[in-house]
Scaffold this active site. Structure first.
Site, PDB file in Angstrom:
ATOM      1  N   GLU A   1       0.859  -1.188   0.000  1.00  0.00           N
ATOM      2  CA  GLU A   1       0.000   0.000   0.000  1.00  0.00           C
ATOM      3  C   GLU A   1       0.892   1.234   0.000  1.00  0.00           C
ATOM      4  OE1 GLU A   1      -2.368   2.986  -0.048  1.00  0.00           O
ATOM      5  OE2 GLU A   1      -3.164   0.970  -0.378  1.00  0.00           O
TER       6      GLU A   1
ATOM      7  N   CYS B   1     -15.245   7.220   0.277  1.00  0.00           N
ATOM      8  CA  CYS B   1     -16.531   7.900   0.112  1.00  0.00           C
ATOM      9  C   CYS B   1     -16.852   8.802   1.304  1.00  0.00           C
ATOM     10  CB  CYS B   1     -17.654   6.882  -0.057  1.00  0.00           C
ATOM     11  SG  CYS B   1     -17.486   5.831  -1.507  1.00  0.00           S
TER      12      CYS B   1
ATOM     13  N   VAL C   1       4.503  -0.164  -5.524  1.00  0.00           N
ATOM     14  CA  VAL C   1       4.959  -1.101  -6.551  1.00  0.00           C
ATOM     15  C   VAL C   1       5.204  -0.303  -7.819  1.00  0.00           C
ATOM     16  CG1 VAL C   1       4.325  -3.056  -8.003  1.00  0.00           C
ATOM     17  CG2 VAL C   1       3.785  -3.086  -5.552  1.00  0.00           C
TER      18      VAL C   1
ATOM     19  N   ASP D   1     -11.688  -0.469  -8.658  1.00  0.00           N
ATOM     20  CA  ASP D   1     -11.883   0.622  -9.614  1.00  0.00           C
ATOM     21  C   ASP D   1     -11.073   0.471 -10.886  1.00  0.00           C
ATOM     22  OD1 ASP D   1     -13.379   1.597  -7.542  1.00  0.00           O
ATOM     23  OD2 ASP D   1     -12.198   3.417  -7.225  1.00  0.00           O
TER      24      ASP D   1
ATOM     25  N   ASN E   1     -15.309  -3.939  -2.934  1.00  0.00           N
ATOM     26  CA  ASN E   1     -15.312  -4.928  -1.858  1.00  0.00           C
ATOM     27  C   ASN E   1     -15.794  -6.287  -2.340  1.00  0.00           C
ATOM     28  OD1 ASN E   1     -14.588  -3.938   0.985  1.00  0.00           O
ATOM     29  ND2 ASN E   1     -15.781  -2.230   0.191  1.00  0.00           N
TER      30      ASN E   1
END
Length: 460
Positions: free
Chosen positions: A34, A44, A81, A285, A307
């Site tokens: 991450e 959101c 990454v 996404d 999710n």
């Protein structure tokens, strides 16, 4: 030997995939990269944290890095990454804090990089004081900037995120202007519904500049944005500019590595979230999904889908079997004191998909008209000609209006006709709805429109 799973991205899709894979198959060695400083958070919720409706940044985090680590997942924060080598089955990473770099081998790879804010190619767009809002770090930067000497904000884009940020800034007492190329805000709604949204936004003191595009960001001598210039020549002063133009899938690493993309621009995956490269999965996404009504491949950037898709990928990696069946375009938001929601196809989308259809719209109240607190609600339905199949619905109204869209989403998902919707056994009590719920009234009117259309055909 222990199988190693590398996950690129630690938010909704990546976190769900890592958790499900480890849960299903505890012996898996799962590494999650991450590039930000948080995992599994609600992007959101960022506008509501900026407005103060959500009190603490930590409230937006559903699962902390520590919780993931306790579940046996090797979380690498602040680590980006930078490349994928499909032949060597490795990813190249770089630690943004100390600059260290290295390679991580994988047997299975989950690509869950999410999306990036769209930035129009206009002069000054990269100036200081121009903010995108996509990840939690973006929200932190924007909130910190708003806490400074800011009086005027220009929001570029009148979609969901643009209007939510505009409202958050207005709640903070700032002068806010929203610029959008469409004739009405939130262009995924039909124009008649969009006009109601525009009225609500203006009532909150937010200026709307519609059917106009940003031509340039005006940059001062200090290198910071001091306003925007539109295509029509309007000059809108600003201490801060926020980009609310939506997002595009972050597929750079996949494209460079040779992982195939789909026609929508997102990564091509099957129903199990497998890419066309063996052992490479993708979710969230950055992928494209099948629209169950139009049949087209679309990119829909919503945490709900991310999710679910991450869960599907994780189950399959962990030895189970799961599929993601597609999307129907359900969305909901609150714009100032107005709730708006949609599902299925808009009239424009239905035309593009080749449907012949009729429409019906009704005005009603959220509760029995005589009950205290009853407020206006409008429900619009789109039904296929002849068959009467429900193709789409839109709702706009005050408190307790918009969640009715869920019932209609279920109807569309199960390919129900409007006369079947009309016969639904929906709940009733005066504090919750009129005896004829607005959904049923709209279905009745849509059914009548279908029948009238058939009568005209017979008469002709």
């Amino acid at each position: 030997m222990t199988k190693r799973v590398v996950v690129i991205g630690g938010d909704a899709a990546g976190g769900s995939a890592a958790s499900q894979a480890k849960k299903r198959c505890p012996e898996l060695d799962v590494v999650m990269f991450e590039r930000g400083r948080a995992t599994s958070y609600s992007a959101c919720g960022i506008p509501y944290w900026i407005s103060g409706a959500v009190g603490n940044e930590k409230d937006l985090i559903a699962r902390t890095p520590e919780q993931h680590r306790q579940a046996g997942i090797d979380v690498r924060l602040r680590t980006e990454v930078t490349g994928i080598d499909l032949d060597r089955r490795t990813v190249r990473w770089r630690d943004s804090e100390d600059g260290d770099e290295g390679d991580e081998p994988f047997d299975e790879l989950v690509y869950a990089t999410g999306s990036v804010p769209m930035r129009p190619p206009v002069p000054g767009i990269d100036a200081g004081g121009v903010h995108g809002v996509q990840v939690l770090d973006d929200g932190v930067a924007l909130r910190a900037a708003l806490d400074g000497d800011v009086r005027r904000v220009v929001v570029v884009g009148g979609g969901y995120i643009g209007l939510e940020i505009a409202e958050a800034c207005r709640v903070r007492g700032l002068d806010v202007t929203v610029v959008d190329m469409s004739p009405t805000p939130v262009g995924t709604f039909d124009r008649d519904v969009g006009e109601l949204i525009a009225d609500a936004v203006r009532r909150e003191g937010i200026e709307l500049v519609l059917s106009d595009a940003v031509e340039a960001v005006d940059v001062g001598a200090d290198g910071r944005a001091r306003g925007v210039v539109t295509a029509s020549g309007r000059e809108l002063p600003a201490d801060l500019v926020v980009l609310g133009l939506g997002v595009r899938p972050d597929v750079r690493l996949a494209r460079d590595a040779g992982i195939p993309l789909g026609g929508s621009g997102g990564i091509a995956v099957d129903a199990r979230m497998r890419t066309e490269v063996e052992g490479i999965w993708a979710a969230g996404d950055c992928v494209e999904s099948r629209h169950r009504l139009s049949g087209q491949r679309v990119v829909v950037a919503l945490g709900t889908h991310a999710n679910k898709q991450g869960r599907v990928a994780g189950i399959n990696i962990g030895g189970g079997y799961a599929t993601f069946p597609g999307v129907i375009g359900t969305a909901i938001t609150k714009v100032c004191n107005l709730e708006v929601a949609r599902t299925g196809l808009s009239t424009e989308e239905a035309e593009q998909a080749g449907y012949a259809f009729v429409t019906a719209a009704v005005d009603s109240t959220t509760k029995a008209g005589y009950f205290p607190g009853a407020s206006p609600i409008r429900v619009k339905m789109i039904a296929e000609r002849r068959s009467g199949r429900l193709l789409g619905a839109q709702i706009v109204g005050r408190e307790d209006s918009a969640k009715r869209i869920d019932a209609l989403a279920i109807c569309i998902w199960n390919e129900m006709t409007v006369d079947e919707v009309l016969s639904l056994d929906l709940s009733y009590a005066p504090p919750f709805s009129p005896v004829w719920d607005p959904v049923l009234i709209a279905a009745r009117k849509a059914f009548q429109a279908v029948e009238d259309d058939i009568r005209e055909l017979v008469t002709d």
